[in-house]
Design an enzyme around this catalytic site. Structure first.
Site, PDB file in Angstrom:
ATOM      1  N   VAL A   1       4.284  -2.574   6.345  1.00  0.00           N
ATOM      2  CA  VAL A   1       3.600  -2.710   5.061  1.00  0.00           C
ATOM      3  C   VAL A   1       3.467  -4.183   4.686  1.00  0.00           C
ATOM      4  O   VAL A   1       2.413  -4.637   4.230  1.00  0.00           O
ATOM      5  CB  VAL A   1       4.342  -1.927   3.964  1.00  0.00           C
ATOM      6  CG1 VAL A   1       3.590  -2.022   2.645  1.00  0.00           C
ATOM      7  CG2 VAL A   1       4.508  -0.466   4.367  1.00  0.00           C
ATOM      8  N   ASP A   2       4.532  -4.947   4.876  1.00  0.00           N
ATOM      9  CA  ASP A   2       4.460  -6.383   4.608  1.00  0.00           C
ATOM     10  C   ASP A   2       3.402  -7.047   5.484  1.00  0.00           C
ATOM     11  O   ASP A   2       2.643  -7.905   5.022  1.00  0.00           O
ATOM     12  CB  ASP A   2       5.818  -7.044   4.876  1.00  0.00           C
ATOM     13  CG  ASP A   2       6.802  -6.863   3.737  1.00  0.00           C
ATOM     14  OD1 ASP A   2       6.349  -6.663   2.596  1.00  0.00           O
ATOM     15  OD2 ASP A   2       8.010  -6.927   3.980  1.00  0.00           O
ATOM     16  N   VAL A   3       3.358  -6.682   6.745  1.00  0.00           N
ATOM     17  CA  VAL A   3       2.395  -7.282   7.671  1.00  0.00           C
ATOM     18  C   VAL A   3       0.970  -6.953   7.237  1.00  0.00           C
ATOM     19  O   VAL A   3       0.084  -7.820   7.219  1.00  0.00           O
ATOM     20  CB  VAL A   3       2.654  -6.807   9.109  1.00  0.00           C
ATOM     21  CG1 VAL A   3       1.568  -7.302  10.054  1.00  0.00           C
ATOM     22  CG2 VAL A   3       4.029  -7.284   9.586  1.00  0.00           C
TER      23      VAL A   3
ATOM     24  N   ASP B   1       9.460  -3.505   1.795  1.00  0.00           N
ATOM     25  CA  ASP B   1       8.671  -2.744   2.743  1.00  0.00           C
ATOM     26  C   ASP B   1       9.190  -1.319   2.924  1.00  0.00           C
ATOM     27  O   ASP B   1       8.417  -0.356   2.876  1.00  0.00           O
ATOM     28  CB  ASP B   1       8.682  -3.479   4.093  1.00  0.00           C
ATOM     29  CG  ASP B   1       7.943  -2.731   5.181  1.00  0.00           C
ATOM     30  OD1 ASP B   1       6.787  -3.077   5.444  1.00  0.00           O
ATOM     31  OD2 ASP B   1       8.531  -1.797   5.785  1.00  0.00           O
TER      32      ASP B   1
ATOM     33  N   SER C   1       0.001  -8.895   4.185  1.00  0.00           N
ATOM     34  CA  SER C   1      -0.311 -10.285   4.497  1.00  0.00           C
ATOM     35  C   SER C   1      -1.725 -10.409   5.039  1.00  0.00           C
ATOM     36  O   SER C   1      -2.441 -11.369   4.722  1.00  0.00           O
ATOM     37  CB  SER C   1       0.698 -10.850   5.507  1.00  0.00           C
ATOM     38  OG  SER C   1       0.436 -10.411   6.825  1.00  0.00           O
TER      39      SER C   1
END
Length: 369
Positions: free
Chosen positions: A159-161, A131, A164
């Site tokens: 960014v990861d969130v 991220d 997802s």
């Protein structure tokens, strides 16, 4: 749903669907498990890393070493029973381990495969995706931070969130497609694309007008006042979106004449004269506390709020009847999580199982397969 992912973007994807009732089997490394099991402190009372708790409720865990023939065969058997497989390995890594998902899809055409990478499956295939690096490379950090300060990451793995959520949307769309046609598909999401899409007006300024946005701290590049301003005891966030709101705001501050000042009459005027207006507003706001200004502005239907801690934000949600905290339980161990953010009417019962211990369901899954 078979979850072959680790860390955050992939596990959050499968948890989103587990919250909605999917039967998710999380595959982990024997002895160690998901990397985030060790990502602490902080740790919950039962010793579980809260980072791991973030993305792994409502799942079953099995530890499999698919470098071993028996483990590889077990993975293939589980894929054969799955509707959806989620993975976030570097492109080609699973194939080299003997798990060729594209070949499996040809034999199992209803299978949906969701792949999450850092930088896609072409030129960026070999680049590991974290991220923090994606925030840097995308330009997000370039527009985050004080005007004259260093570039800053956002205070969460945003960014990861976002990735997802994009992959969850993609899987739901693929399930709809399969319902209509009987065909599965491959859903590909990469961190760089997710954050670039989320840069919204900032990236459109570059694409549409050739303008390169820069850091402005808490200042909005196109709206004024839309920033944090100092009250007598701390900062408040002020979001004034149109001329009527501005008139109401400055009237509440005891400065109604500002709405007719030619420097501030329209939003473009206010943006052009930002320093002067900020000084005037700051002087007026210094006469009272952030809490009191918040109460007065909310009563006047203005979007103003003091800068809370995360704990204060949870308390606010509870006061507003949003009830953000979810009580969980798994194998006699109680834990808490943040509730699935979507409300459905009519409501349906969502599962409330806490995150599993490593290989907690391994024997039962092996016996079934």
């Amino acid at each position: 749903m078979l979850d072959l992912s680790r860390v955050l973007a992939g596990p959050l994807t499968s948890m989103n669907l587990a919250d909605l009732g999917a039967d998710v089997i999380k595959v982990e490394r024997p002895g160690a498990g998901d990397d985030t099991r060790q990502w602490g402190p902080p740790f919950a009372e039962d010793g579980t890393a809260t980072y791991f708790q973030t993305a792994n409720r409502n799942k079953r865990s099995i530890a499999i070493d698919f470098r071993e023939p028996a483990g590889l065969q077990l993975i293939l058997d589980l894929i054969a029973e799955s509707d959806v497989v989620v993975e976030n390995y570097l492109p080609g890594a699973l194939e080299r381990a003997g798990i060729d998902l594209e070949a499996i899809r040809k034999e199992q055409p209803s299978l949906i495969v969701a792949s999450i990478t850092g930088f896609g499956s072409a030129g960026g295939a070999s680049r590991p995706g974290y991220d923090f690096v994606a925030q840097a490379l995308s330009g997000l950090m370039h527009v985050t931070g004080e005007r004259d300060g260093e570039a800053m990451k956002v205070g969460v793995a945003l960014v990861d969130v976002l990735a997802s959520k994009d992959s969850t949307i993609g899987i739901l769309a693929a399930l709809q497609h399969r319902d209509r046609t009987g065909e599965g598909m491959r859903v590909e999401v990469n961190l760089l694309s997710s954050i670039q899409a989320a840069l919204a007006n900032q990236i459109q300024a570059t694409v549409g007008a050739g303008v390169e946005p820069t850091r402005l701290g808490n200042v909005h590049p196109s709206i004024m006042p839309y920033e944090s301003l100092p009250a007598s005891d701390g900062e408040i966030a002020v979001a004034i979106g149109n001329n009527k709101q501005f008139r109401d705001f400055v009237t509440l501050l005891g400065r109604p004449e500002l709405a007719d000042d030619e420097r501030f009459a329209t939003n473009p005027d206010r943006v052009a004269h930002r320093p002067e207006l900020r000084e005037i507003l700051s002087e007026a706001l210094a006469s009272d506390t952030a809490e009191n200004w918040q109460e007065r502005c909310v009563a006047a239907n203005l979007a103003v709020g003091k800068v809370n801690t995360i704990g204060e934000g949870i308390e606010l949600a509870q006061e507003l009847g949003i009830d953000p905290v979810l009580e969980l339980e798994r194998d006699g161990v109680a834990s808490k999580g943040i509730r699935h953010p979507v409300r459905y009417t009519p409501a349906f019962d969502m599962p409330t199982a806490g995150p599993p211990a490593l290989d907690a369901d391994g024997d039962a899954i092996r016996d079934r397969v």
